[in-house]
Design a protein around this motif. Structure first.
Motif, PDB file in Angstrom:
ATOM      1  N   ALA A  56       0.834  -1.208   0.000  1.00  7.37           N
ATOM      2  CA  ALA A  56       0.000   0.000   0.000  1.00  7.37           C
ATOM      3  C   ALA A  56       0.866   1.255   0.000  1.00  7.37           C
ATOM      4  CB  ALA A  56      -0.908   0.000   1.230  1.00  7.37           C
ATOM      5  N   CYS A  72       0.911   4.311  -2.750  1.00  4.37           N
ATOM      6  CA  CYS A  72       0.816   5.732  -2.366  1.00  4.37           C
ATOM      7  C   CYS A  72       2.001   6.522  -2.924  1.00  4.37           C
ATOM      8  CB  CYS A  72       0.784   5.868  -0.846  1.00  4.37           C
ATOM      9  SG  CYS A  72      -0.663   5.109  -0.060  1.00  4.37           S
ATOM     10  N   GLU A 117      -1.046  -7.103  -4.177  1.00  2.00           N
ATOM     11  CA  GLU A 117      -2.077  -6.512  -3.323  1.00  2.00           C
ATOM     12  C   GLU A 117      -3.392  -7.292  -3.442  1.00  2.00           C
ATOM     13  OE1 GLU A 117      -1.837  -3.368  -1.189  1.00  2.00           O
ATOM     14  OE2 GLU A 117      -0.046  -4.579  -1.305  1.00  2.00           O
ATOM     15  N   GLY A 168      -4.420   2.415  -1.525  1.00  2.00           N
ATOM     16  CA  GLY A 168      -3.265   2.394  -0.632  1.00  2.00           C
ATOM     17  C   GLY A 168      -3.574   2.979   0.729  1.00  2.00           C
TER      18      GLY A 168
END
Length: 312
Positions: free
Chosen positions: A102, A106, A154, A241
């Protein structure tokens, strides 16, 4: 003989019932896990078309196909076995790994925003012009597969987090189903997007005025659609994120930031008639703000390290 046949049929029926139950469990687990990963899927579908733009029409679908194969390799050769090993031996590591991924999302999104604001992406364009078309295609495909590895990680981690209580075989089947389904869905949409201008051009050459008008509209709309997709992809990176970071903070019993995000969502949810939508939007916005803060911190650290090395 008859009684033996009846017993055999009973055993077959029992095995079939167990298999049907297992399939239901797999489908249910995959559906639930896939739903949780929808934000990353949006990001993946929004980011990928940019890698096939700028090539001749005959290379667009082959490029998407290469990226799709790379995505399947990421999921089934590296991520699925890794996820099962984590589930079996280190389930505690799932949340920290999710948070690391995450943070990377970002960071990527924040860098894109900084580049868009400061117009620093021109250097990359100059480097790309120096490459041959084959070299550029190879570089674009490699870059897309690397980005897909992070996004797929993810997706698999989010899915794994939702099926860790299930038996290992159910976990494996559910993760495989999520990985295959999402890859087919994402790259099917990507293929449609990158060929939309060709579809529009074909329609514009038909005899019917309505088809011609729709075709010309599709051709004119494509630059706008691609620009919107780029912005949606960046926003999704921040939203996904930041949301994972918030959930991670809750997991580690650090409730201050999660409490603010939930409070904003609950306040926005009080709007009559559209409370569910405004509540979700408020939480997504709060997640994006958290993502932007995390990304800005990482960008600052990453850009500070080279300066310190030069100073030394």
């Amino acid at each position: 003989m008859a009684s033996g046949l009846v017993a055999l049929l009973d055993d077959v029926a029992a095995i079939a019932k167990i298999a049907a139950t297992s399939l239901d469990d797999v489908a249910g687990a995959a559906s639930k896990a896939g739903t949780k990963a929808v934000g990353v899927v949006i990001d993946d579908a929004a980011v990928t078309p940019g890698y096939a733009v700028g090539f001749t029409p005959d290379r667009e679908l082959p490029i998407v196909w290469k990226i799709a194969l790379g995505s399947l390799r990421n999921k089934f050769v590296f991520l699925l076995p890794g996820a099962l090993l984590l589930s079996a031996f280190a389930p505690w590591a799932v949340t920290p790994i999710l948070m690391v991924g995450a943070a990377f999302l970002c960071f990527e999104a924040t860098e894109k925003i900084i580049e868009a604001v400061t117009h620093h992406e021109g250097a990359n364009k100059v480097e790309e012009l120096a490459l041959s078309s084959a070299e550029l295609e190879k570089e674009k495909v490699s870059g897309a597969i690397r980005t897909d590895l992070i996004l797929s990680a993810e997706i698999m981690a989010i899915a794994l987090n939702d099926v860790t209580e299930r038996p290992l075989m159910i976990q494996a089947a559910a993760l495989a189903l999520v990985g295959l389904g999402i890859t087919i869905g994402v790259y099917g949409v990507v293929a449609l997007i990158v060929k939309m201008d060709d579809i529009g051009l074909h329609m514009s050459q038909r005899r019917r005025p309505s088809s011609q008008a729709l075709g010309r509209g599709l051709v004119k709309a494509m630059p706008v659609i691609l620009d919107v997709l780029t912005k949606v992809g960046t926003a999704a990176m921040l939203w996904v994120g930041g949301g994972i970071v918030i959930h991670g903070l809750e997991h580690f019993h650090l409730p201050q930031i999660p409490h603010l995000a939930h409070a904003a969502s609950e306040w926005a949810a009080q709007v009559p008639g559209v409370g569910a939508v405004t509540g979700w939007l408020a939480y997504a916005l709060a997640s994006a703000v958290v993502g932007l803060i995390v990304g800005a911190i990482i960008v600052g650290v990453v850009h500070l390290i080279p300066k310190r090395k030069k100073a030394a």
